[in-house]
Design a protein around this motif. Structure first.
Motif, PDB file in Angstrom:
ATOM      1  N   ILE A 108       0.863  -1.180   0.000  1.00  0.00           N
ATOM      2  CA  ILE A 108       0.000   0.000   0.000  1.00  0.00           C
ATOM      3  C   ILE A 108       0.900   1.229   0.000  1.00  0.00           C
ATOM      4  N   SER A 109       0.542   2.247  -0.769  1.00  0.00           N
ATOM      5  CA  SER A 109       1.305   3.489  -0.784  1.00  0.00           C
ATOM      6  C   SER A 109       0.494   4.602  -0.118  1.00  0.00           C
ATOM      7  N   MET A 110       1.062   5.798  -0.112  1.00  0.00           N
ATOM      8  CA  MET A 110       0.449   6.901   0.632  1.00  0.00           C
ATOM      9  C   MET A 110       0.872   8.223   0.021  1.00  0.00           C
ATOM     10  N   ARG A 111       0.171   9.299   0.374  1.00  0.00           N
ATOM     11  CA  ARG A 111       0.582  10.665   0.058  1.00  0.00           C
ATOM     12  C   ARG A 111       0.082  11.562   1.178  1.00  0.00           C
ATOM     13  N   ALA A 112       0.942  11.781   2.152  1.00  0.00           N
ATOM     14  CA  ALA A 112       0.599  12.597   3.317  1.00  0.00           C
ATOM     15  C   ALA A 112       1.882  12.921   4.069  1.00  0.00           C
ATOM     16  N   TYR A 113       1.980  14.153   4.569  1.00  0.00           N
ATOM     17  CA  TYR A 113       3.148  14.514   5.364  1.00  0.00           C
ATOM     18  C   TYR A 113       3.061  13.889   6.754  1.00  0.00           C
ATOM     19  N   PHE A 114       4.210  13.560   7.297  1.00  0.00           N
ATOM     20  CA  PHE A 114       4.275  12.806   8.552  1.00  0.00           C
ATOM     21  C   PHE A 114       3.525  13.505   9.682  1.00  0.00           C
ATOM     22  N   ILE A 220      -3.351   8.750  -6.902  1.00  0.00           N
ATOM     23  CA  ILE A 220      -1.915   8.901  -6.734  1.00  0.00           C
ATOM     24  C   ILE A 220      -1.485  10.273  -7.238  1.00  0.00           C
ATOM     25  N   ALA A 221      -0.419  10.840  -6.667  1.00  0.00           N
ATOM     26  CA  ALA A 221       0.060  12.159  -7.072  1.00  0.00           C
ATOM     27  C   ALA A 221       0.435  12.167  -8.550  1.00  0.00           C
ATOM     28  N   TYR A 222       0.325  13.312  -9.176  1.00  0.00           N
ATOM     29  CA  TYR A 222       0.595  13.440 -10.605  1.00  0.00           C
ATOM     30  C   TYR A 222       2.071  13.161 -10.921  1.00  0.00           C
ATOM     31  N   ARG A 223       2.298  12.387 -11.953  1.00  0.00           N
ATOM     32  CA  ARG A 223       3.642  12.132 -12.458  1.00  0.00           C
ATOM     33  C   ARG A 223       3.630  12.378 -13.959  1.00  0.00           C
ATOM     34  N   SER A 224       4.562  13.163 -14.447  1.00  0.00           N
ATOM     35  CA  SER A 224       4.630  13.432 -15.877  1.00  0.00           C
ATOM     36  C   SER A 224       4.863  12.129 -16.635  1.00  0.00           C
ATOM     37  N   PRO A 225       4.114  11.890 -17.716  1.00  0.00           N
ATOM     38  CA  PRO A 225       4.285  10.654 -18.493  1.00  0.00           C
ATOM     39  C   PRO A 225       5.714  10.441 -18.970  1.00  0.00           C
ATOM     40  N   ARG A 226       6.445  11.525 -19.212  1.00  0.00           N
ATOM     41  CA  ARG A 226       7.807  11.352 -19.717  1.00  0.00           C
ATOM     42  C   ARG A 226       8.750  10.772 -18.669  1.00  0.00           C
ATOM     43  N   TRP A 227       8.331  10.778 -17.402  1.00  0.00           N
ATOM     44  CA  TRP A 227       9.141  10.186 -16.340  1.00  0.00           C
ATOM     45  C   TRP A 227       8.755   8.737 -16.058  1.00  0.00           C
ATOM     46  N   GLN A 228       7.716   8.253 -16.700  1.00  0.00           N
ATOM     47  CA  GLN A 228       7.148   6.961 -16.330  1.00  0.00           C
ATOM     48  C   GLN A 228       7.545   5.848 -17.301  1.00  0.00           C
ATOM     49  N   LYS A 229       7.769   4.673 -16.756  1.00  0.00           N
ATOM     50  CA  LYS A 229       7.919   3.477 -17.565  1.00  0.00           C
ATOM     51  C   LYS A 229       6.583   2.746 -17.615  1.00  0.00           C
ATOM     52  N   SER A 230       6.391   1.954 -18.640  1.00  0.00           N
ATOM     53  CA  SER A 230       5.171   1.162 -18.715  1.00  0.00           C
ATOM     54  C   SER A 230       5.260  -0.001 -17.732  1.00  0.00           C
ATOM     55  N   GLN A 231       4.118  -0.555 -17.377  1.00  0.00           N
ATOM     56  CA  GLN A 231       4.105  -1.715 -16.484  1.00  0.00           C
ATOM     57  C   GLN A 231       4.841  -2.889 -17.110  1.00  0.00           C
ATOM     58  N   ALA A 232       4.724  -3.050 -18.422  1.00  0.00           N
ATOM     59  CA  ALA A 232       5.414  -4.150 -19.103  1.00  0.00           C
ATOM     60  C   ALA A 232       6.930  -3.978 -19.044  1.00  0.00           C
ATOM     61  N   SER A 276      12.523  20.840  -5.342  1.00  0.00           N
ATOM     62  CA  SER A 276      11.404  20.312  -6.124  1.00  0.00           C
ATOM     63  C   SER A 276      10.112  20.330  -5.317  1.00  0.00           C
ATOM     64  N   GLN A 277      10.243  20.170  -3.998  1.00  0.00           N
ATOM     65  CA  GLN A 277       9.060  20.209  -3.140  1.00  0.00           C
ATOM     66  C   GLN A 277       8.416  21.591  -3.172  1.00  0.00           C
ATOM     67  N   ARG A 278       9.242  22.634  -3.259  1.00  0.00           N
ATOM     68  CA  ARG A 278       8.710  23.995  -3.323  1.00  0.00           C
ATOM     69  C   ARG A 278       8.105  24.312  -4.684  1.00  0.00           C
ATOM     70  N   ARG A 279       8.746  23.835  -5.736  1.00  0.00           N
ATOM     71  CA  ARG A 279       8.355  24.223  -7.093  1.00  0.00           C
ATOM     72  C   ARG A 279       7.340  23.277  -7.733  1.00  0.00           C
ATOM     73  N   LEU A 280       7.307  22.031  -7.270  1.00  0.00           N
ATOM     74  CA  LEU A 280       6.429  21.032  -7.877  1.00  0.00           C
ATOM     75  C   LEU A 280       5.569  20.379  -6.799  1.00  0.00           C
ATOM     76  N   ARG A 281       4.749  21.185  -6.137  1.00  0.00           N
ATOM     77  CA  ARG A 281       3.994  20.694  -4.996  1.00  0.00           C
ATOM     78  C   ARG A 281       3.063  19.539  -5.377  1.00  0.00           C
ATOM     79  N   ASN A 282       2.500  19.598  -6.603  1.00  0.00           N
ATOM     80  CA  ASN A 282       1.562  18.521  -6.968  1.00  0.00           C
ATOM     81  C   ASN A 282       2.287  17.188  -7.185  1.00  0.00           C
ATOM     82  N   PHE A 283       3.610  17.216  -7.317  1.00  0.00           N
ATOM     83  CA  PHE A 283       4.397  16.005  -7.431  1.00  0.00           C
ATOM     84  C   PHE A 283       4.321  15.199  -6.134  1.00  0.00           C
ATOM     85  N   TYR A 284       4.179  15.897  -5.012  1.00  0.00           N
ATOM     86  CA  TYR A 284       4.122  15.252  -3.704  1.00  0.00           C
ATOM     87  C   TYR A 284       2.713  15.225  -3.107  1.00  0.00           C
ATOM     88  N   GLU A 285       1.928  16.224  -3.431  1.00  0.00           N
ATOM     89  CA  GLU A 285       0.627  16.368  -2.775  1.00  0.00           C
ATOM     90  C   GLU A 285      -0.526  15.993  -3.683  1.00  0.00           C
TER      91      GLU A 285
END
Length: 285
Positions: A108-114, A220-232, A276-285
């Motif tokens: 299980i994954s998560m997206r929340a500050y401690f 899940i938090a947004y991830r740019s498709p160009r950073w992602q690998k396919s499941q295969a 990156s946390q300051r500039r790309l908040r939706n990457f984490y939140e």
């Protein structure tokens, strides 16, 4: 050749391959990376035991692979429950008579500050990543020793340097690397392979969800498709890792970069993450 005292699995023209006669069990294989990893092992000739907690989805995956001519069995089991994990391993032994490969993928994954995270959610995420690997392995180990088999823990690149809003997930995934190292030392004379795959950002099923601070399921938090690998692609990396019996595989160039920076220039790595946390908040939140 089958190991003495263990029955071989049946093979046919549709599932002959480098892993013919071997049995692989992949936890969390009803969907996502686990499902594609199961398909990759099937294509190499292995008989595969599928696992998940959602009976309908698990059965749909089993039927889809069986329709392609592969040898598959399925067991609904929550691998954070030891009795359920024992039942899962028993399914492999009862159905196919042996176990050669264990891939612990369920988590299980998560997206929340401690500071916002409830203790119960932290425990739930940590349990899924740690006990969700420990319990199936504990139940499977006697059979894996007989076959001098392979164990692979699915970790994450976030375990290499941590990631804001993922404290419990990162802690659990990091624990798997140390567990694998310890088991290599303890069980060196058994011939069992223990490895870890650190996966990176991967394309997810459309309905993929994680837990928020209160335990609610959220996208899940947004991830740019160009950073992602396919499941295969990720499944292919896991398959190569197991076949070559590697100790560690880091999937993606970003993962290798994180590993190098964390090892050689840890302060720089932390600065990059904070920036990156300051500039790309939706990457984490």
């Amino acid at each position: 050749m089958p190991f003495p005292g263990l029955k071989p699995t049946a093979t046919s023209g549709s599932n002959a391959g480098p892993l013919a006669g071997q049995v692989a069990l992949i936890t969390g294989s009803e969907s996502g990376i686990g499902r594609e990893t199961a398909r990759a092992f099937c294509r190499q000739g292995a008989a595969v035991v599928l696992n998940g907690r959602q009976a309908t989805r698990l059965e749909a995956t089993r039927q889809a692979l069986a329709a392609e001519g592969y040898q598959v069995a399925a067991c609904v089991a929550d691998v954070t429950d030891y009795a359920a994990a024992e039942r899962l391993i028993a399914t492999a032994i009862t159905t196919f008579g042996r176990l050669d490969i264990l891939v612990t993928n369920a988590s299980i994954s998560m997206r929340a500050y401690f500071r916002d995270l409830t203790p119960e959610v932290f425990r739930q995420v940590l349990d899924s990543n740690v006990y969700g690997s420990v319990y199936p392995l504990k139940a499977a180990l006697p059979y894996l020793i007989l076959t001098r088999g392979s164990v692979t823990f699915i970790s994450s690149i976030s375990a290499l340097n941590g990631m804001p809003s993922g404290s419990a997930y990162c802690a659990g995934k990091a624990a798997l690397a140390n567990l694998a190292h310890t088991l290599r030392l303890e069980l060196a004379d058994t011939g069992v392979h223990f490895g870890v795959v650190h996966i990176g950002f991967t394309q997810n099923d459309a309905d993929k969800r994680v837990l928020d601070a209160a335990g609610r399921s959220v996208p899940i938090a947004y991830r740019s498709p160009r950073w992602q690998k396919s499941q295969a692609e990720v499944a292919a990396s896991i398959l190569r890792h197991v076949r070559r019996r590697r100790r560690r595989t880091v999937v993606s160039a970003l993962g290798y970069l994180i590993l190098v920076v964390h090892t050689l220039l840890p302060r720089l790595g932390d600065w990059v993450v904070r920036a990156s946390q300051r500039r790309l908040r939706n990457f984490y939140e």
